[in-house]
Design an enzyme around this catalytic site. Structure first.
Site, PDB file in Angstrom:
ATOM      1  N   ASP A   1     -26.114   9.766 -17.001  1.00  0.00           N
ATOM      2  CA  ASP A   1     -27.295   9.382 -16.938  1.00  0.00           C
ATOM      3  C   ASP A   1     -27.886  10.556 -15.985  1.00  0.00           C
ATOM      4  OD1 ASP A   1     -29.806   8.011 -17.041  1.00  0.00           O
ATOM      5  OD2 ASP A   1     -29.173   7.377 -14.796  1.00  0.00           O
TER       6      ASP A   1
ATOM      7  N   ASP B   1     -31.559  10.497 -13.821  1.00  0.00           N
ATOM      8  CA  ASP B   1     -32.206   9.890 -12.678  1.00  0.00           C
ATOM      9  C   ASP B   1     -31.745   8.783 -11.826  1.00  0.00           C
ATOM     10  OD1 ASP B   1     -35.058  11.343 -13.015  1.00  0.00           O
ATOM     11  OD2 ASP B   1     -34.932  10.396 -15.148  1.00  0.00           O
TER      12      ASP B   1
ATOM     13  N   ASP C   1     -26.610   4.235 -13.862  1.00  0.00           N
ATOM     14  CA  ASP C   1     -27.182   3.302 -12.586  1.00  0.00           C
ATOM     15  C   ASP C   1     -28.042   2.389 -13.132  1.00  0.00           C
ATOM     16  OD1 ASP C   1     -29.583   4.816 -13.467  1.00  0.00           O
ATOM     17  OD2 ASP C   1     -30.253   5.000 -11.313  1.00  0.00           O
TER      18      ASP C   1
END
Length: 542
Positions: A333, A335, A490
């Site tokens: 991922d 961000d 996240d």
């Protein structure tokens, strides 16, 4: 002479507590399969395997394969065999916290396996006998969620004081304890009343039918232990506390019936059907049971998981689970995972909403992290129960970000992980609900853009997470099947997207998403610096 332990006591005390701490032997097994009678004084054709062994080490390895954070208290010699054994357990996910002992050999057992499967054992406990009271007391700091002790620690005179100290220290700290009876013959030699006196007050005693008989029967065992898990070989297993009783049938296999055996080849675990090798299946049963119970399952779930784990054990040679397999690719991922781009965006959005009269609690913002641009405004408005002109809010947010651009540093540990993946020849890419310009701009600023083989972003798929499209695109361009790759995420939508693509997922909570539930991930770590290939391989094995 004793030398340093693999992890110093002060470092262990500062570490995250183990879910299960296993106390007992670490052995190296030299298994010799001979197809015919032994030609005494001459040559006998055979097949030889050098495998990890020891009841405690086997149990710990199976616990790690089931995702349990596990430590092993065992002593090894200061030799190449011991160093290799500890490294192998580390790869499997087991942290060895016992001493390294100079002048003693690492425990070794030669196992002769005849054509009929009969085993003849030649054990040399070596350094295992050097475990001390100080070793076990130090290992229990910080206290684990559960302590599992193999009976050999108590049955062997040299380690008995250490085993008894471990039981006493666990009791003092309020740590639940299980003990595996381990072997009927030495129990009979010592006397059942003596062994039962040692284990008085334990929470769970594991024993096969022969060991239960050697201890004087079920009633005698329950006179000192709160619960008994009796293993009946192909007839299954039973949990009882003297009032309730829960039997479980054998776990079905697709081969001819066999008796599942413990690490010595003695009847004791559960499986129906056949397998390749019954060594260590009793240890696997204990691991499956404990893993389920530590994670909150009831005794029925524990018995079922013990049975299925034992069945997995007999499907392979040796007493350990299959080694972790290296991922074919890793997909990141962006961000929040590679850098904290999320906090400044939250702060700008919260300020923009405040200008139009609305508060934005961080928990509500965290709930929409990871979603595509077309989804989060609607869902956020629903959570906040507000009506707002999002074009106006977007303009206010953009003005703030233009005045104070988002330029975070890459998280510690990212470059090191990329270096490790490059050294191993494992390709990697990004899958993000953000546009390519955003992702590539930051990667280029960090000098990392050229290292990623693909950037699968929302502007290329037309849909963001939790849809699997960005992950499917990343895996396709990396040339791998998603089931052979691991995602690092996240956010909850990101975890759902990776799972929908067929991938395993490691969650690394960010400053924002630590406020959300990421329990759907296959593994969660505190920081990306905690991720390495060995951890990814263990996640892929689960």
């Amino acid at each position: 002479m004793r030398t340093t332990v693999p992890m110093a006591a002060d470092a262990r005390a500062a570490a995250e507590p183990f879910e299960v701490l296993v106390l007992g032997d670490l052995m190296v097994d030299v298994v010799v399969h001979h197809d015919g009678p032994i030609a005494v004084g001459s040559d006998t054709p055979s097949t030889v395997h050098v495998l990890g062994g020891g009841s405690a080490a086997n149990t710990a390895a199976w616990l790690a394969s089931l995702g349990i954070r596990v430590g092993l208290v065992a002593a090894v010699g200061e030799d190449d065999v011991g160093r290799s054994a500890v490294r192998r357990l580390a790869v499997e996910g087991v942290e060895v916290v016992g001493p390294v002992v100079a002048g003693l050999r690492t425990g070794t057992c030669v196992v002769l396996v005849g054509p009929d499967g009969e085993r003849t054992m030649f054990p040399d406990r070596g350094a295992n006998g050097a475990l001390t009271v100080d070793d076990v007391v130090a290992a229990l700091d910080p206290p684990p969620s559960h302590l599992h002790v193999t009976g050999y620690v108590l049955l062997a005179e040299g380690t008995r004081s250490a085993g008894l100290a471990a039981l006493a220290e666990a009791r003092r700290r309020g740590v639940p304890v299980s003990v595996d009876a381990s072997s009927a013959a030495p129990i009979r030699a010592i006397g059942p009343e003596v062994f039962l006196g040692w284990v008085d007050g334990v929470d769970v005693l594991f024993a096969n039918d022969d060991e239960v008989a050697a201890l004087g029967g079920e009633a005698a065992v329950l006179g000192v232990a709160a619960q008994l898990v009796a293993k009946h070989g192909p007839a299954g297993a039973t949990w009882t506390d003297g009032h309730d009783r829960h039997p479980v049938p054998a776990f079905p296999c697709d081969r001819a019936p066999v008796v599942v055996q413990d690490h010595r080849g003695k009847p004791g675990a559960v499986a129906e059907g056949g397998g390749v090798d019954t060594t260590g299946a009793g240890d696997a049963f204990a691991a499956g049971y404990l893993a389920a119970r530590v994670r909150g399952g009831d005794v029925v779930a524990g018995l079922a998981d013990g049975s299925s784990t034992a069945a997995m054990a007999i499907a392979r040679t040796g007493g350990r689970p299959a080694p972790p397999r290296t991922p074919a690719a890793v997909v990141f991922d962006f961000d929040g995972l590679l850098a904290d781009t999320e906090t400044p965006i939250y702060e700008a959005t919260a300020a923009a909403l405040a200008e139009v009269g609305h508060e934005l609690p961080i928990e509500d913002w965290a709930a929409v992290i990871g979603l595509g641009d077309g989804q989060w405004p609607r869902l956020l408005a629903e959570r906040l129960a507000i009506e707002v002109d999002w074009d106006d809010v977007d303009s206010r947010q953009s003005a703030r970000l233009a005045a104070d651009p988002v330029r975070p540093d890459v998280h510690d540990g990212v470059v090191e992980l990329l270096d490790e993946l490059d050294a191993a020849g494992i390709p990697y890419g990004v899958a993000s609900s953000s546009p390519r310009s955003w992702v590539a701009g930051h990667l280029e600023r960090w000098g990392l853009l050229d290292r990623f083989a693909t950037l699968a972003t929302i502007d290329r798929t037309g849909v963001g997470k939790p849809a699997p499209d960005v992950y499917l695109l990343a895996c396709r361009e990396l040339g791998v099947d998603p089931v052979d790759a691991v995602a690092l995420e996240d956010s909850a939508p990101g975890i759902a997207a990776a799972h929908a693509a067929g991938m395993r997922v490691v969650a690394v909570p960010s400053e924002i998403t630590r406020h959300t539930d990421l329990s759907a991930a296959d593994r969660t770590v505190a920081a990306i610096a905690d991720v390495d290939i060995a951890l990814l391989a263990r996640v892929l094995r689960r």
